[in-house]
Write a protein that holds these residues in place. Structure first.
Motif, PDB file in Angstrom:
ATOM      1  N   ALA A  11       0.826  -1.205   0.000  1.00 46.16           N
ATOM      2  CA  ALA A  11       0.000   0.000   0.000  1.00 46.16           C
ATOM      3  C   ALA A  11       0.862   1.256   0.000  1.00 46.16           C
ATOM      4  O   ALA A  11       0.556   2.245  -0.682  1.00 46.16           O
ATOM      5  CB  ALA A  11      -0.934  -0.003   1.207  1.00 46.16           C
ATOM      6  N   THR A  12       1.951   1.232   0.754  1.00 49.37           N
ATOM      7  CA  THR A  12       2.869   2.372   0.782  1.00 49.37           C
ATOM      8  C   THR A  12       3.481   2.607  -0.591  1.00 49.37           C
ATOM      9  O   THR A  12       3.580   3.757  -1.057  1.00 49.37           O
ATOM     10  CB  THR A  12       3.975   2.132   1.826  1.00 49.37           C
ATOM     11  N   SER A  13       3.883   1.535  -1.273  1.00 44.46           N
ATOM     12  CA  SER A  13       4.447   1.667  -2.618  1.00 44.46           C
ATOM     13  C   SER A  13       3.413   2.216  -3.602  1.00 44.46           C
ATOM     14  O   SER A  13       3.729   3.056  -4.456  1.00 44.46           O
ATOM     15  CB  SER A  13       4.953   0.305  -3.110  1.00 44.46           C
ATOM     16  N   LEU A  14       2.180   1.735  -3.492  1.00 44.82           N
ATOM     17  CA  LEU A  14       1.120   2.221  -4.372  1.00 44.82           C
ATOM     18  C   LEU A  14       0.858   3.709  -4.147  1.00 44.82           C
ATOM     19  O   LEU A  14       0.640   4.467  -5.101  1.00 44.82           O
ATOM     20  CB  LEU A  14      -0.160   1.422  -4.123  1.00 44.82           C
ATOM     21  N   MET A  15       0.897   4.131  -2.887  1.00 42.99           N
ATOM     22  CA  MET A  15       0.674   5.536  -2.587  1.00 42.99           C
ATOM     23  C   MET A  15       1.778   6.399  -3.186  1.00 42.99           C
ATOM     24  O   MET A  15       1.510   7.479  -3.737  1.00 42.99           O
ATOM     25  CB  MET A  15       0.614   5.732  -1.069  1.00 42.99           C
ATOM     26  N   ARG A  16       3.001   5.950  -3.104  1.00 44.28           N
ATOM     27  CA  ARG A  16       4.103   6.720  -3.694  1.00 44.28           C
ATOM     28  C   ARG A  16       3.952   6.823  -5.203  1.00 44.28           C
ATOM     29  O   ARG A  16       4.258   7.855  -5.801  1.00 44.28           O
ATOM     30  CB  ARG A  16       5.430   6.078  -3.318  1.00 44.28           C
ATOM     31  N   ALA A  17       3.480   5.750  -5.819  1.00 42.39           N
ATOM     32  CA  ALA A  17       3.297   5.761  -7.271  1.00 42.39           C
ATOM     33  C   ALA A  17       2.169   6.689  -7.689  1.00 42.39           C
ATOM     34  O   ALA A  17       2.189   7.255  -8.780  1.00 42.39           O
ATOM     35  CB  ALA A  17       3.017   4.342  -7.763  1.00 42.39           C
ATOM     36  N   LEU A  76      -4.441   0.971   2.280  1.00 44.09           N
ATOM     37  CA  LEU A  76      -4.448   1.985   1.233  1.00 44.09           C
ATOM     38  C   LEU A  76      -5.491   3.060   1.505  1.00 44.09           C
ATOM     39  O   LEU A  76      -5.218   4.258   1.362  1.00 44.09           O
ATOM     40  CB  LEU A  76      -4.700   1.310  -0.117  1.00 44.09           C
ATOM     41  N   VAL A  77      -6.687   2.651   1.898  1.00 42.25           N
ATOM     42  CA  VAL A  77      -7.732   3.629   2.203  1.00 42.25           C
ATOM     43  C   VAL A  77      -7.276   4.544   3.335  1.00 42.25           C
ATOM     44  O   VAL A  77      -7.436   5.772   3.269  1.00 42.25           O
ATOM     45  CB  VAL A  77      -9.046   2.920   2.575  1.00 42.25           C
ATOM     46  N   GLN A  78      -6.688   3.975   4.363  1.00 45.95           N
ATOM     47  CA  GLN A  78      -6.239   4.785   5.500  1.00 45.95           C
ATOM     48  C   GLN A  78      -5.132   5.754   5.114  1.00 45.95           C
ATOM     49  O   GLN A  78      -5.147   6.924   5.501  1.00 45.95           O
ATOM     50  CB  GLN A  78      -5.753   3.874   6.630  1.00 45.95           C
ATOM     51  N   LEU A  79      -4.158   5.268   4.334  1.00 46.77           N
ATOM     52  CA  LEU A  79      -3.036   6.122   3.948  1.00 46.77           C
ATOM     53  C   LEU A  79      -3.486   7.248   3.031  1.00 46.77           C
ATOM     54  O   LEU A  79      -3.032   8.396   3.161  1.00 46.77           O
ATOM     55  CB  LEU A  79      -1.953   5.281   3.268  1.00 46.77           C
TER      56      LEU A  79
END
Length: 272
Positions: A89-95, A117-120
């Motif tokens: 999820a962290t990687s997806l957020m950075r992308a 992912l929803v939380q981030l």
């Protein structure tokens, strides 16, 4: 599950015999030569993507950013549910590059990656549309979603466009792979991003040359300290972890059956 069933064979090859399990938490039995960060007897948790096989009594993991000390206040069951999902999820957020005021659709919001992912995304100030069945609508709102889209009775793509006629900035598709992602690019505004942890066609192949498509892969880059920070946030209850079920090791087969045949929320955990 996709690895075990072969659904992801076009994107990630396996070597057999293969023992499933990419997350783990436990006590270090021994360390190899050159390892100085940890010693035997320490409590740790980690992502075993390069050396899977955590559904076992013993597992091997390389020292590095995928291994972290487990905070004393973080129960091992909760710790074991963090690594692969939260790091992905962290990687997806950075992308995605979301900013405050951005809009995003999360397809597969009630799963392991989706819950983080929803939380981030909400924490970063994005308005999040999360797919969820009626029984999970309040759950995803509790994670920070602006709205829950019922994928069983609603065309989630059309509903997204109804709510945001100009399109959303990002679509995170945690469910579909390959050509099936073509529908997921429809609600993106020009310049938007489709982000997937699997793989598939490029933007042109999906019929949208005006967007960016990012496939991070399960072994996407993680920064040193990511897992430590995620563990600390879960321990401090800043990030929530949903445990959909706990199984003893001798019943691990049933965990896969339940995950495949029934709706589960969050993560299933196998314990010794």
């Amino acid at each position: 599950l996709r690895l075990v069933t072969g659904a992801a064979r076009d994107f990630q090859e396996l070597e057999f015999p293969y023992i499933p399990g990419m997350d783990g938490a436990g006590t270090i039995a021994a360390v190899g030569p050159g390892v100085s960060r940890f010693v035997g007897g320490e409590e740790v948790f980690g992502f075993f993507g390069a050396t899977p096989g955590t559904i076992a009594e013993l597992a091997l993991i390389d020292d590095g950013p995928y291994l972290a000390a487990r905070p004393g206040e973080l129960h091992a069951v909760r710790a074991a549910a963090i690594p692969e999902s939260a790091l992905t999820a962290t990687s997806l957020m950075r992308a995605a590059g979301l900013q405050a005021g951005s809009t995003a659709l999360v397809i597969g919001a009630t799963g392991g990656i989706g819950m983080f992912l929803v939380q981030l995304a909400a924490r970063d100030g994005a308005a999040v549309l999360a797919t969820a069945g009626p029984e999970d609508s309040e759950y995803v709102r509790g994670l920070g979603a602006t709205a829950a889209l019922d994928y069983r009775s609603t065309d989630i793509i059309e509903e997204t466009l109804r709510l945001y006629p100009d399109g959303v900035h990002a679509v995170f598709d945690l469910v579909n792979m390959g050509p099936a992602l073509a529908d997921s690019v429809r609600p993106l505004r020009p310049g938007g991003r489709l982000i997937s942890p699997t793989g598939g066609p490029d933007a042109a192949g999906l019929g949208r040359e005006d967007i960016t498509v990012v496939y991070t892969g399960l072994n996407a880059h993680r920064d040193p300290g990511d897992l430590d920070q995620l563990g600390a946030r879960v321990a401090a209850e800043v990030l929530a972890v949903e445990i959909g079920g706990v199984y003893m090791l001798e019943n691990a087969r049933q965990a896969f059956v339940d995950f495949a045949d029934t709706h589960t929320r969050g993560k299933l955990v196998v314990t010794p």
